[in-house]
Design a protein around this motif. Structure first.
Motif, PDB file in Angstrom:
ATOM      1  N   ALA A  90      -0.841  -0.712  -7.322  1.00  0.00           N
ATOM      2  CA  ALA A  90      -1.561  -1.253  -8.408  1.00  0.00           C
ATOM      3  C   ALA A  90      -0.798  -2.439  -9.187  1.00  0.00           C
ATOM      4  CB  ALA A  90      -2.054  -0.200  -9.306  1.00  0.00           C
ATOM      5  N   LYS A  91      -1.541  -3.302  -9.553  1.00  0.00           N
ATOM      6  CA  LYS A  91      -0.898  -4.423 -10.232  1.00  0.00           C
ATOM      7  C   LYS A  91      -0.169  -3.986 -11.571  1.00  0.00           C
ATOM      8  CE  LYS A  91      -5.177  -5.682 -12.936  1.00  0.00           C
ATOM      9  NZ  LYS A  91      -6.056  -6.538 -13.287  1.00  0.00           N
ATOM     10  N   ASP A  92      -0.478  -2.998 -12.212  1.00  0.00           N
ATOM     11  CA  ASP A  92       0.329  -2.240 -13.207  1.00  0.00           C
ATOM     12  C   ASP A  92      -0.103  -0.670 -13.427  1.00  0.00           C
ATOM     13  OD1 ASP A  92      -2.342  -2.056 -14.485  1.00  0.00           O
ATOM     14  OD2 ASP A  92      -2.485  -4.011 -15.377  1.00  0.00           O
ATOM     15  N   GLU A 141       9.386  -4.784  -7.952  1.00  0.00           N
ATOM     16  CA  GLU A 141      10.081  -5.935  -8.581  1.00  0.00           C
ATOM     17  C   GLU A 141       9.282  -6.722  -9.146  1.00  0.00           C
ATOM     18  OE1 GLU A 141      12.816  -7.997  -6.023  1.00  0.00           O
ATOM     19  OE2 GLU A 141      14.032  -5.920  -5.541  1.00  0.00           O
ATOM     20  N   ASP A 142       8.003  -7.139  -8.588  1.00  0.00           N
ATOM     21  CA  ASP A 142       7.097  -7.840  -9.262  1.00  0.00           C
ATOM     22  C   ASP A 142       5.959  -7.336 -10.458  1.00  0.00           C
ATOM     23  OD1 ASP A 142       5.655  -6.088  -7.729  1.00  0.00           O
ATOM     24  OD2 ASP A 142       4.259  -7.499  -6.700  1.00  0.00           O
ATOM     25  N   GLY A 143       6.482  -5.990 -10.690  1.00  0.00           N
ATOM     26  CA  GLY A 143       5.807  -5.394 -12.024  1.00  0.00           C
ATOM     27  C   GLY A 143       4.606  -4.500 -11.409  1.00  0.00           C
ATOM     28  N   SER A 144       4.488  -4.532 -10.119  1.00  0.00           N
ATOM     29  CA  SER A 144       3.329  -3.583  -9.525  1.00  0.00           C
ATOM     30  C   SER A 144       3.873  -1.896  -9.675  1.00  0.00           C
ATOM     31  CB  SER A 144       2.907  -3.992  -8.225  1.00  0.00           C
ATOM     32  OG  SER A 144       3.968  -3.746  -7.289  1.00  0.00           O
ATOM     33  N   LEU A 171     -10.665   4.181  -2.233  1.00  0.00           N
ATOM     34  CA  LEU A 171      -9.473   3.713  -3.090  1.00  0.00           C
ATOM     35  C   LEU A 171      -9.119   2.282  -3.632  1.00  0.00           C
ATOM     36  CD1 LEU A 171      -6.556   6.179  -2.071  1.00  0.00           C
ATOM     37  CD2 LEU A 171      -8.044   6.605  -4.116  1.00  0.00           C
ATOM     38  N   GLU A 172      -9.638   1.578  -2.160  1.00  0.00           N
ATOM     39  CA  GLU A 172      -9.371   0.046  -2.610  1.00  0.00           C
ATOM     40  C   GLU A 172     -10.391  -0.651  -3.633  1.00  0.00           C
ATOM     41  OE1 GLU A 172      -8.825  -2.426   0.816  1.00  0.00           O
ATOM     42  OE2 GLU A 172      -8.119  -0.793   1.877  1.00  0.00           O
ATOM     43  N   ARG A 173      -9.838  -1.161  -4.451  1.00  0.00           N
ATOM     44  CA  ARG A 173     -10.719  -1.940  -5.678  1.00  0.00           C
ATOM     45  C   ARG A 173      -9.944  -2.932  -6.273  1.00  0.00           C
ATOM     46  NH1 ARG A 173     -10.992   3.125  -9.421  1.00  0.00           N
ATOM     47  NH2 ARG A 173     -11.718   4.028  -7.681  1.00  0.00           N
ATOM     48  N   VAL A 190      -4.117  -2.353  -3.789  1.00  0.00           N
ATOM     49  CA  VAL A 190      -3.927  -2.365  -2.482  1.00  0.00           C
ATOM     50  C   VAL A 190      -3.579  -0.915  -1.995  1.00  0.00           C
ATOM     51  CG1 VAL A 190      -2.746  -3.769  -0.794  1.00  0.00           C
ATOM     52  CG2 VAL A 190      -3.440  -4.813  -2.719  1.00  0.00           C
ATOM     53  N   VAL A 191      -4.248  -0.699  -0.628  1.00  0.00           N
ATOM     54  CA  VAL A 191      -4.156   0.634   0.060  1.00  0.00           C
ATOM     55  C   VAL A 191      -3.304   0.350   1.504  1.00  0.00           C
ATOM     56  CG1 VAL A 191      -5.007   2.822   1.026  1.00  0.00           C
ATOM     57  CG2 VAL A 191      -5.850   1.663  -1.174  1.00  0.00           C
TER      58      VAL A 191
END
Length: 105
Positions: free
Chosen positions: A15-17, A40-43, A58-60, A64-65
């Motif tokens: 997830a992005k965050d 490392e990118d904060g995800s 789960l994908e939305r 990313v799955v």
């Protein structure tokens, strides 16, 4: 749509965050393995064991799955490595208890 009721995938959900991942886990309640990891990118990502249909669900947006392995096939392969019988029992051991005596074929 999956037809095998025993099909199980190990996937990595990224997830992005942290809040997006928390929301996803709270809503979908997948069987997770381990703790979330921060990229490392904060995800944030976590491994989960789900059916193929659940993996698609789960994908939305912001999630990313990635399929890592077919966990059911891996489990069957590991089970095939296990021997049968009791390797510690003496060769002339007599079975005890209530059971039917059957001959190995």
């Amino acid at each position: 749509m999956s037809t095998d009721p025993y099909e199980l995938l190990r996937v990595r959900v990224t997830a992005k965050d942290a809040e997006t991942l928390r929301t996803l886990l709270r809503e979908a309640r997948p069987d997770v393995g381990g703790r979330p990891r921060r990229g490392e990118d904060g995800s944030f990502s976590i491994d989960a064991y789900v059916s193929p249909d659940a993996a698609e669900a789960l994908e939305r947006e912001g999630v990313v799955v990635t399929t890592l392995e077919d966990a059911a096939a891996t489990g069957r392969a590991r089970q095939a490595e296990v021997g049968v019988g009791d390797r510690f029992a003496p060769a002339d051991a007599v079975p005890r208890g209530l059971a039917l005596k059957v001959k190995d074929t």
